[in-house]
Every structure is written in structure tokens, then in C-alpha cells.
Design a protein around this motif. Structure first.
Motif, PDB file in Angstrom:
ATOM      1  N   GLU A  41       0.814  -1.214   0.000  1.00 34.38           N
ATOM      2  CA  GLU A  41       0.000   0.000   0.000  1.00 34.38           C
ATOM      3  C   GLU A  41       0.853   1.273   0.000  1.00 34.38           C
ATOM      4  N   VAL A  42       1.839   1.275  -0.879  1.00 34.05           N
ATOM      5  CA  VAL A  42       2.644   2.477  -1.070  1.00 34.05           C
ATOM      6  C   VAL A  42       1.732   3.576  -1.607  1.00 34.05           C
ATOM      7  N   ARG A  43       1.921   4.790  -1.124  1.00 37.07           N
ATOM      8  CA  ARG A  43       0.979   5.861  -1.417  1.00 37.07           C
ATOM      9  C   ARG A  43       1.646   6.983  -2.209  1.00 37.07           C
ATOM     10  N   SER A  44       0.991   7.375  -3.291  1.00 42.48           N
ATOM     11  CA  SER A  44       1.397   8.534  -4.089  1.00 42.48           C
ATOM     12  C   SER A  44       0.206   9.473  -4.166  1.00 42.48           C
ATOM     13  N   ILE A  45       0.472  10.784  -4.154  1.00 43.85           N
ATOM     14  CA  ILE A  45      -0.638  11.741  -4.241  1.00 43.85           C
ATOM     15  C   ILE A  45      -1.114  11.904  -5.681  1.00 43.85           C
ATOM     16  N   THR A  46      -0.394  11.273  -6.616  1.00 45.96           N
ATOM     17  CA  THR A  46      -0.769  11.309  -8.029  1.00 45.96           C
ATOM     18  C   THR A  46      -0.842   9.878  -8.546  1.00 45.96           C
ATOM     19  N   ASP A  47      -1.437   9.694  -9.703  1.00 44.98           N
ATOM     20  CA  ASP A  47      -1.375   8.391 -10.371  1.00 44.98           C
ATOM     21  C   ASP A  47       0.096   8.135 -10.719  1.00 44.98           C
ATOM     22  N   PRO A  48       0.693   7.056 -10.189  1.00 45.96           N
ATOM     23  CA  PRO A  48       2.151   6.887 -10.349  1.00 45.96           C
ATOM     24  C   PRO A  48       2.600   6.508 -11.748  1.00 45.96           C
ATOM     25  N   GLY A  49       1.685   6.075 -12.605  1.00 41.19           N
ATOM     26  CA  GLY A  49       2.097   5.637 -13.926  1.00 41.19           C
ATOM     27  C   GLY A  49       2.570   4.197 -13.897  1.00 41.19           C
ATOM     28  N   PRO A  50       3.106   3.690 -15.012  1.00 41.75           N
ATOM     29  CA  PRO A  50       3.533   2.284 -15.067  1.00 41.75           C
ATOM     30  C   PRO A  50       4.704   2.017 -14.130  1.00 41.75           C
ATOM     31  N   ALA A  51       4.749   0.794 -13.610  1.00 39.96           N
ATOM     32  CA  ALA A  51       5.824   0.443 -12.677  1.00 39.96           C
ATOM     33  C   ALA A  51       7.197   0.614 -13.322  1.00 39.96           C
ATOM     34  N   LEU A  52       7.353   0.116 -14.531  1.00 38.59           N
ATOM     35  CA  LEU A  52       8.648   0.184 -15.217  1.00 38.59           C
ATOM     36  C   LEU A  52       8.409   0.740 -16.614  1.00 38.59           C
ATOM     37  N   ALA A  53       8.588   2.048 -16.732  1.00 37.58           N
ATOM     38  CA  ALA A  53       8.315   2.718 -18.008  1.00 37.58           C
ATOM     39  C   ALA A  53       9.453   2.539 -19.004  1.00 37.58           C
ATOM     40  N   ASN A  54      10.663   2.265 -18.504  1.00 37.72           N
ATOM     41  CA  ASN A  54      11.823   2.069 -19.373  1.00 37.72           C
ATOM     42  C   ASN A  54      12.755   1.122 -18.639  1.00 37.72           C
ATOM     43  N   ASP A  55      13.085  -0.019 -19.247  1.00 35.11           N
ATOM     44  CA  ASP A  55      13.884  -1.029 -18.549  1.00 35.11           C
ATOM     45  C   ASP A  55      15.360  -0.986 -18.938  1.00 35.11           C
ATOM     46  N   ALA A  56      15.815   0.129 -19.485  1.00 39.69           N
ATOM     47  CA  ALA A  56      17.229   0.249 -19.863  1.00 39.69           C
ATOM     48  C   ALA A  56      18.116   0.213 -18.623  1.00 39.69           C
ATOM     49  N   MET A  57      19.327  -0.300 -18.805  1.00 37.89           N
ATOM     50  CA  MET A  57      20.346  -0.242 -17.741  1.00 37.89           C
ATOM     51  C   MET A  57      21.643   0.291 -18.337  1.00 37.89           C
ATOM     52  N   PRO A  58      22.142   1.422 -17.816  1.00 45.92           N
ATOM     53  CA  PRO A  58      21.484   2.292 -16.837  1.00 45.92           C
ATOM     54  C   PRO A  58      20.383   3.119 -17.497  1.00 45.92           C
ATOM     55  N   GLY A  59      19.574   3.761 -16.676  1.00 46.59           N
ATOM     56  CA  GLY A  59      18.542   4.648 -17.196  1.00 46.59           C
ATOM     57  C   GLY A  59      17.130   4.147 -17.036  1.00 46.59           C
ATOM     58  N   ALA A  60      16.913   3.088 -16.233  1.00 43.91           N
ATOM     59  CA  ALA A  60      15.558   2.584 -16.025  1.00 43.91           C
ATOM     60  C   ALA A  60      14.678   3.674 -15.414  1.00 43.91           C
ATOM     61  N   VAL A  61      13.414   3.693 -15.807  1.00 45.32           N
ATOM     62  CA  VAL A  61      12.455   4.676 -15.302  1.00 45.32           C
ATOM     63  C   VAL A  61      11.337   3.932 -14.586  1.00 45.32           C
ATOM     64  N   TRP A  62      11.195   4.230 -13.287  1.00 43.50           N
ATOM     65  CA  TRP A  62      10.195   3.581 -12.449  1.00 43.50           C
ATOM     66  C   TRP A  62       9.107   4.577 -12.062  1.00 43.50           C
ATOM     67  N   PHE A  63       7.846   4.159 -12.121  1.00 40.90           N
ATOM     68  CA  PHE A  63       6.712   4.953 -11.642  1.00 40.90           C
ATOM     69  C   PHE A  63       6.920   6.443 -11.960  1.00 40.90           C
TER      70      PHE A  63
END
Length: 650
Positions: free
Chosen positions: A64-86
Motif C-alpha cells: 500500500e505504497v501511497r502517491s498523491i498522483t497516479d504513479p504511472g507504469p511500474a517500469l516505463a523504461n527497462d534500460a540499464m542504466p537509465g531505467a524509469v520507475w513509476f
């Protein structure tokens, strides 16, 4: 090399262990949600690495992690390095701590060597953090500003971290066993606004005032606008400092500021071998997710637990222990030596406070074994549910010693990870067996592999520990590394797109992992890591020393041999006086925990032709590796020196 005979497990979970484990509840929750069948740990781990984004979304939702906004996709970019989370999340690590607050158990228990405990309720912990946050705000501290601590392992360090992070400011700390120059090498890089420092600490029956070190830090960090003094020794005040009691007076509410997922939470420092220590920046969201997973699912720590890991604010295990607050556990802070006044003092501390999960190092276990300590006989450890081990490799003999002398029903969660991810790559779980001398399994969400030199997976033989998919707690960046070049060189140069960590491992047929020590040259004595550069900066200032080489070699029995080789100036002699001065300068200017076992006069220091000291090959040679296989003499500036070093092997 793995044994040809399949070893017997040291501990096997019972049906009751499996049924009660939080990880079992999580697996069933995932099954209900997805329709998958996840009958055991191996199946759950495989799903977690085959479907990285789905796994971390499940962790987010389950806890139940809480964000005040819609966090978006869990893993928007799976590059390494450079991964983009929520990518759209706005959250705060401290918000999750405040939501875990309890009224029936303490938040923090503290004890120093004098044996007088201090207990902080959740309400008092959060009150002090709120009041300190208000003080920091009045000093102009806001999002992205840095607050640094020069502190022992005391509750005030926990309060200071929560206050800082709650504001969206960035925390960093250094233990007071570090000299002022060594601390400045770390904290000074950050150009902090506020320094929070204790007037001293206790260790081994002695008090160590730190007024001169505080003055040095203040005088060397012109960015400071304020200092807060924590009175641990009760000695003289520090001029123009705010007293801790004043800084934490009042009842200002702790109101965590929502920040982006990758907004800096803290900077932790690596033990680099050249130059200044690397400042590794971690984000709020990545640390939060990784730590609730690690504490609750891997180590099975929850609201009924009391969690003690012997550590220092200089070491990432301090950050890991503070994460006990995320899952509603009571954490125990200890300032002192684990072996004072008696070798078994850490076990006595655990008994006094009914500790359920105790973390320590292989070095301490070996010291207890050699001293004939029997903790289960001499202390009431009936509350103890697990022993955690990290810092270096735990030999099979030490693992079985724990079973025999602490309790055969107490699993040993031996873990390995690093400052780089403030967590573990490999560890244990309440649902998998423990094999002596091995780590039970890769952690959930960690796409662990072992690579040979050609970049292909190897099993049953030694390879490089690699991670082939991103983790949310991988660094956001390095401090003062604007183009990411140093970050890339550190982890991704050897195997592009794959994280190489710098550990030698063997993945067994059971899926467990054997550790063989660092494949880099970090010094790691009793779980406290330090870079060789810190030693060199101290020793090579002496006029008698031209150059030095230090290594830390793990021994088969769990011991650690740390020699220092010195090349002397013309006319200098390594007599008792010079050896004492060498050890003294290391103790005073680097760390008393890293004084070498021996100082040896050497005819020279071997380097690559580009000038890099051959620390790693020399270390591996002392651990038994064939010099001809690990060293290319044609690439050395003085290959004839290798024969001399070979003659020094113990």
C-alpha cells in the motif's frame, strides 16, 4: 569450487514456518490476483525476474505504497542504466514510516556501553523529527538541500534522517570513527547547509571526544549555515551550535513533502580505491520499495519484531536497519564495541532487549567461536528468530557454530549486496533452507546471474556476480557525475547493459550461492568497508614512505588478513618507531578499524602501465590464485616485483 557431495541443510523450514511467513502471504496474494501458480520460492523468484514490472507493481500494491498522483507504469523504461520507475509518482519515504506508527511497542531502543537504555516511542520519535524539521526549515533547508551527520549509531541519527528526508532534503552521514579529513572527503563533496554532530562517542571502554573534528569540518565546509550539537558525552559545548534539546523542542507536526519517485533520499559513499569516495545517490521510491520487500519478505520482519544490526552510520546497513520502521518493527541502536566488556556483549544486548532478528559480521562470529562463547547457554535468546550475517563471506564452520551455540532452530540469513543498492542481491527467506557456507537464494526482483569472462552464464564454477535487469534501488546517479560517465564505468563497462558488481560467486545446482570475496580491492574488515585510497592518503603523507599498497584478504576460516606494504624513502628504516607512526596515522586520519595487521617493507609497488596499483591481483594471489593466470606481466611496469610478493604469501 562447489563440493561434489551435496551438503546437508543446516536449517529447513517447517510447515509452520512456511505457513506463517509474510512471503507466503504475498505469494498467495499474487496468485489470487494473477491466476498464477507459485508453489515455492523458486517459482516466485522466477516470476519476479521474468516479469520485473509486474513484480514491483505487486510490491507497491501489497504494501500500500501511497502517491498523491497516479504513479504511472511500474517500469516505463527497462534500460540499464537509465531505467524509469513509476514516472508520475509523488511520494515520500517518511510518509510510509509515519503510517507504520504504533502505540503498543517502542520505535527505537538505544544503548551505549554504559548499559543504560533509552526508549523512544513512535509518538516521541515523530515529534522530535517534526520539531527538528521545523528547525531545519527555519535555517533555510528545503527540497534538494543537504543535511549531513557526523554521528555514532544513536537515536538522534534516526531522528535527523527522518526530519531531513521529510522535507525533501538529502541526508548523508559518517560515523565518528572516521577522522575529520576522511569524513570531509565524503560529506564535504555535498556542500551541505546543516551539520548535525555528536560531541563524541564510546568504544571499547573509552570515550572519544570529537570537538576538534567538528571544528575542522565546520571550518572546511563554507556552505554550512548551522550546526546542531548532540550531547552524547556531556562535555563542553560547541560555539554557535544549536543544542539538540532546543532543535527538537516543540510539537511541530512531521508533514512529509511529496517528491518524485527518483528524488534524492540520501547519499551513501562507496569505498573507492582511487580519488574521493563515490557519492551514490538513491531515490525515495526505489529505496522504499526495495526495503519493504527486503525487510518483510526476505527477512520476515514485521510489527512484532525487535531488529538489531550491529552497524555504523557510515555503512549502508545503518540505512537498512532504519528501514525496520517501514514495517512497524522496533529497531535497536547500539553505540559501542560488540565485544566490550566481554566477547559475548552483543549476545547479551540481544537478550536484554528481546531481539528477534540480530545482524552481525563473520568476524564477530569467528571471535566468539575462538573465545569459547556459548550464547544459548549464557543468555536468554528465546526471542531470537533469525541471525543476519553480512560484510564478508561466512565460512561453513562459522555457520554451523551459530547452529550449535545459538540455536539449531534459528536460521542464518547470510546476505550480500552493497552500498550501491542499499540492499541485498542474495540472501535468505523463511521458506528456503540454509546450507552451511552458502547464501540460500537470489532475492526477489533481483535478476542475478554469474558470468564467465566471455559474458555467458556459468554454473558450478566461479564467475562474476551480475544483475541482468534493473532494480528500483539502483543509484539515481553519482554525486558530481553530470554525464554519468563514472557511473557507467563502475558497473556497465565490462558487460554492456548488465550490472557487474565486483563479487566472485558460484551458483550451485540447488540455486544457492557461494561467495568468494570481492573481485575489487575494497577493504572490508568486520563488515566496515573502506577504500584503500583512505589508507594511502594518510600513510603516503609520511616523509619516510614513498608509496604503499594495502590489501584485505578473506581467509578460509573466516579470518581477514590485512597487510600494508610500504616502499621507504632513501635512508628510512622500518623500525618499531616508524611502524607505530604508520599505524597511528591510519588510526587518526583514516579509521581505527582499518589499522593493518602487519606493516612490511617492500622493494616496490607493481602497477599497470597506466599507473594503477595491482591491488586486486595481489589480493587474489594471497588467497591462493595462480599468479600466472591472473596477472599479465607484460602489462606491468615492474613485473619482477611479483616474485617478491609471491614470497610473502602466508
Amino acid at each position: 569450487m562447489t563440493s561434489e557431495v551435496r551438503p546437508r541443510p543446516q536449517w529447513v523450514p517447517t510447515d509452520a514456518d512456511i505457513e506463517k511467513a509474510r512471503i507466503t502471504d504475498f505469494a498467495r496474494w499474487v496468485e489470487r490476483r494473477t491466476g498464477l501458480s507459485l508453489p515455492d520460492y523458486a517459482a516466485l523468484w522466477q516470476w519476479s525476474v521474468d516479469h520485473i514490472g509486474d513484480f514491483w507493481q505487486a510490491v507497491w500494491d501489497y504494501f500500500e505504497v501511497r502517491s498523491i498522483t497516479d504513479p504511472g507504469p511500474a517500469l516505463a523504461n527497462d534500460a540499464m542504466p537509465g531505467a524509469v520507475w513509476f514516472p508520475d509518482a509523488r511520494l515520500n519515504y517518511v510518509d510510509h514510516v509515519t503510517r507504520s506508527a504504533r502505540t503498543d511497542r517502542p520505535a527505537v531502543v538505544y544503548e551505549a556501553e554504559d548499559g543504560h537504555p533509552v526508549v523512544l516511542s513512535w509518538a516521541e520519535l515523530l515529534r522530535q523529527a517534526g520539531a527538528l524539521a521545523a528547525t531545519l526549515r527555519s535555517l533555510g533547508v528545503g527540497e534538494g538541500d543537504r543535511v549531513v551527520g557526523y554521528l555514532p549509531n544513536v537515536p538522534e541519527a534516526v531522528v535527523a534522517f527522518l526530519a531531513t528526508a521529510g522535507l525533501g532534503a538529502v541526508w548523508a552521514a559518517c560515523g565518528q570513527d572516521y577522522s575529520a579529513p576522511a569524513a570531509l572527503d565524503r560529506l564535504g563533496q555535498l556542500e551541505p547547509k546543516v551539520l548535525i554532530a555528536a560531541d563524541g562517542y564510546s568504544f571499547g571502554g573509552r570515550t572519544h571526544p570529537r570537538h576538534e573534528e567538528i571544528a575542522h569540518l565546520r571550518g572546511s565546509m563554507p556552505s554550512l549555515v548551522g550546526t546542531v550539537l548532540v550531547p552524547k558525552l556531556g562535555t563542553e559545548p560547541v560555539t554557535d551550535a544549536i543544542a539538540w534539546a532546543d532543535a527538537t523542542a516543540g510539537d511541530a507536526p512531521l508533514e512529509p513533502v511529496p517528491v518524485p519517485f527518483d528524488h534524492p533520499l540520501w547519499v551513501v559513499f562507496s569505498s573507492g580505491t582511487t580519488g574521493l569516495p563515490k557519492g551514490i545517490v538513491h531515490g525515495h521510491g526505489g529505496v522504499l520499495l526495495e526495503h519493504v520487500k527486503s525487510l518483510a519478505l526476505q527477512m520476515d520482519i514485521g510489527t512484532d519484531d525487535t531488529f538489531l544490526w550491529y552497524t555504523s552510520p557510515s555503512w549502508m546497513m545503518w540505512n537498512f536497519q532504519v528501514a525496520g520502521l517501514l514495517v512497524g518493527a522496533t529497531i535497536v541502536c547500539y553505540d559501542g564495541s560488540p565485544g566490550y566488556p566481554d566477547t559475548d556483549s552483543l549476545w547479551a544486548l540481544a537478550a536484554r532487549h528481546r531481539v528477534t532478528v540480530l545482524g552481525t559480521s563473520p568476524g564477530y562470529v569467528l571471535a566468539c567461536s575462538k573465545a569459547g562463547v556459548v550464547p544459548r547457554r549464557d543468555h536468554d535468546l528465546s526471542a531470537l528468530r533469525a541471525v543476519g550475517i553480512t560484510g564478508s563471506t561466512l565460512p561453513a564452520s562459522s555457520s554451523t557454530w551459530l547452529a550449535d551455540n545459538v540455536g539449531e532452530s534459528v536460521p542464518v540469513f547470510s546476505i550480500t549486496g552493497g552500498t550501491d543498492v542499499v540492499s541485498a542481491f542474495i540472501g535468505g527467506a523463511r521458506t528456503v533452507p540454509v546450507w552451511p557456507g552458502e547464501l540460500s537464494a537470489p532475492c526477489l526482483g533481483v535478476a542475478l546471474d554469474s558470468f564467465g569472462p566471455d559474458g555467458h552464464s556459468v554454473r558450478g564454477e566461479v564467475g562474476e556476480l551480475v544483475v541482468t535487469a534493473p532494480m528500483p534501488s539502483m543509484p539515481v546517479r553519482f554525486w558530481n557525475d553530470p554525464d554519468g560517465k563514472r557511473y557507467h564505468e563502475t558497473y556497465f563497462d565490462d558487460f554492456p547493459g548488465v550490472w557487474r558488481h565486483g563479487d566472485w560467486i558460484t551458483v550451485t545446482e540447488r540455486g544457492s550461492v557461494e561467495m568468494h570475496g570481492r573481485s575489487d580491492s575494497t577493504l572490508n574488515r568486520n563488515g566496515i568497508r573502506m577504500g584503500s585510497a583512505d589508507i594511502y592518503q594518510a600513510v603516503e603523507r609520511l616523509p619516510e614512505v614513498v608509496e604503499a599498497l594495502v590489501i584485505g584478504a578473506e581467509q578460509p576460516d573466516g579470518g581477514y588478513w590485512m597487510p600494508l606494504f610500504v616502499v621507504l624513502a632513501d635512508g628510512a628504516v622500518l623500525d618499531a618507531d616508524l611502524e607505530d607512526r604508520i599505524k597511528s596515522v591510519i588510526r587518526e586520519q583514516a579509521s581505527p578499524r582499518h589499522v593493518p595487521d602487519e606493516v612490511i617493507a617492500a622493494p616496490g609497488i607493481p602497477h599497470t602501465r597506466t599507473g594503477k596499483k595491482l591491488e586486486v591481483p595481489i589480493k587474489r594471489m594471497f588467497q591462493g590464485a595462480d599468479a600466472a593466470r591472473i596477472m599479465d606481466r607484460s602489462a606491468m611496469d615492474a613485473p619482477e616485483l611479483i616474485d617478491w610478493y609471491l614470497a610473502q604469501k602466508r
